[in-house]
Design a protein around this motif. Structure first.
Motif, PDB file in Angstrom:
ATOM      1  N   ASN A 112      20.464 -11.306   6.958  1.00  0.00           N
ATOM      2  CA  ASN A 112      21.807 -11.421   6.386  1.00  0.00           C
ATOM      3  C   ASN A 112      22.094 -10.381   5.309  1.00  0.00           C
ATOM      4  O   ASN A 112      23.142 -10.448   4.663  1.00  0.00           O
ATOM      5  CB  ASN A 112      21.992 -12.812   5.763  1.00  0.00           C
ATOM      6  CG  ASN A 112      21.816 -13.924   6.774  1.00  0.00           C
ATOM      7  OD1 ASN A 112      22.154 -13.771   7.938  1.00  0.00           O
ATOM      8  ND2 ASN A 112      21.271 -15.051   6.339  1.00  0.00           N
ATOM      9  N   SER A 118      20.131 -21.473   7.004  1.00  0.00           N
ATOM     10  CA  SER A 118      20.519 -20.199   6.403  1.00  0.00           C
ATOM     11  C   SER A 118      19.984 -20.078   4.990  1.00  0.00           C
ATOM     12  O   SER A 118      19.919 -21.054   4.240  1.00  0.00           O
ATOM     13  CB  SER A 118      22.047 -20.046   6.388  1.00  0.00           C
ATOM     14  OG  SER A 118      22.561 -20.018   7.696  1.00  0.00           O
ATOM     15  N   SER A 125      18.718 -16.021   8.320  1.00  0.00           N
ATOM     16  CA  SER A 125      19.132 -17.281   8.932  1.00  0.00           C
ATOM     17  C   SER A 125      18.236 -17.530  10.138  1.00  0.00           C
ATOM     18  O   SER A 125      17.791 -16.583  10.801  1.00  0.00           O
ATOM     19  CB  SER A 125      20.595 -17.238   9.373  1.00  0.00           C
ATOM     20  OG  SER A 125      21.457 -17.095   8.263  1.00  0.00           O
ATOM     21  N   TYR A 164      17.817 -19.722  13.784  1.00  0.00           N
ATOM     22  CA  TYR A 164      18.489 -20.498  14.827  1.00  0.00           C
ATOM     23  C   TYR A 164      17.491 -20.821  15.929  1.00  0.00           C
ATOM     24  O   TYR A 164      16.799 -19.920  16.409  1.00  0.00           O
ATOM     25  CB  TYR A 164      19.660 -19.711  15.417  1.00  0.00           C
ATOM     26  CG  TYR A 164      20.708 -19.314  14.407  1.00  0.00           C
ATOM     27  CD1 TYR A 164      21.745 -20.174  14.080  1.00  0.00           C
ATOM     28  CD2 TYR A 164      20.652 -18.072  13.784  1.00  0.00           C
ATOM     29  CE1 TYR A 164      22.709 -19.803  13.155  1.00  0.00           C
ATOM     30  CE2 TYR A 164      21.610 -17.699  12.853  1.00  0.00           C
ATOM     31  CZ  TYR A 164      22.636 -18.568  12.547  1.00  0.00           C
ATOM     32  OH  TYR A 164      23.586 -18.206  11.629  1.00  0.00           O
TER      33      TYR A 164
END
Length: 233
Positions: free
Chosen positions: A34, A4, A9, A11
């Motif tokens: 974000n 992050s 962020s 993943y």
């Protein structure tokens, strides 16, 4: 788990490929915005000839997300000790809402005064297919586990590990193909919108030129039909 930053962020935080010789391997990354700003990102790697990244640069709208598909090209041999030294770098920065995601300015990610460029580094992990099963109904393939019903468990008990791995690989390839088709469909939609905008602009210019030509012709015709009166001697 993911990595992050202030703007985005990522993943997962590592790129994990199920490595098989002479076959391409796939891994998906999810980029999450974000912030309340439009954020542009760009993907770089230390081994650009080994990997195919789609998209390698794009813009994520506020609080939205984007999926990146990374393809490891088919390899002819295993790396020493299955260790990979390749690295990925994802840069991100705020951009204007009017920025075209297909025509991001080349200097967008230049490090300049008063411009914040966030950088996130990801490492690459190779895993090899492996499988095991027990009487509890949990079958492990690679790094994933699946809860099976009684019929599935009976079938798996009568199947070899190689057959189970083949079934799972086919499922993975199917899922990857579906994801790539969805990504290509989104890119086609973007291309259609760009062509539509260009065709509208071309039509406007053509219409204006045609209208101007008609006006000139009408003026000439009127001057021939109604010549100006001659001055009295």
């Amino acid at each position: 788990m993911g990595a992050s930053g202030t703007l985005i962020s990522i993943y997962p935080e590592d790129l994990t490929f199920l490595f098989e010789l002479d076959k391409p391997c796939y891994c998906n990354l999810k980029v999450v915005n974000n912030s309340e700003h439009h954020v542009a990102f760009k993907v770089k790697t230390t081994s650009p000839r080994k990997y195919f990244v789609r998209p390698n640069a794009s813009i994520v709208q506020p609080w939205d997300s984007c999926t990146i598909t990374i393809t490891l090209q088919a390899q002819k041999e295993y790396p020493p000790d299955m260790q990979c030294k390749d690295k990925f770098l994802i840069q991100s920065t705020k951009v204007a809402a009017s920025t075209d995601m297909d025509e991001i300015p080349p200097n967008t990610f230049n490090k300049e005064v008063d411009k914040v460029i966030e950088e996130m580094k990801l490492k690459v992990v190779y895993t090899v297919p492996s499988g095991s099963s027990d009487d509890s109904g949990i079958t492990s393939l690679g790094s994933r586990s699946f809860k099976l019903g009684s019929d599935d468990l009976t079938m798996l008990k009568n199947a070899s590990i190689e057959e189970i791995q083949t079934i799972q690989r086919l499922k993975d390839e199917r899922d990857t193909t579906l994801q790539q088709n969805q990504q290509m469909q989104r890119e086609l939609d973007v291309i259609r919108r760009r062509r539509s905008r260009k065709s509208d602009a071309g039509f406007s210019l053509t219409f204006a030129a045609f209208a101007g030509l008609i006006g000139v012709l009408i003026g000439l015709l009127m001057s021939l039909i109604f010549p100006p009166p001659q001055a009295a001697a």
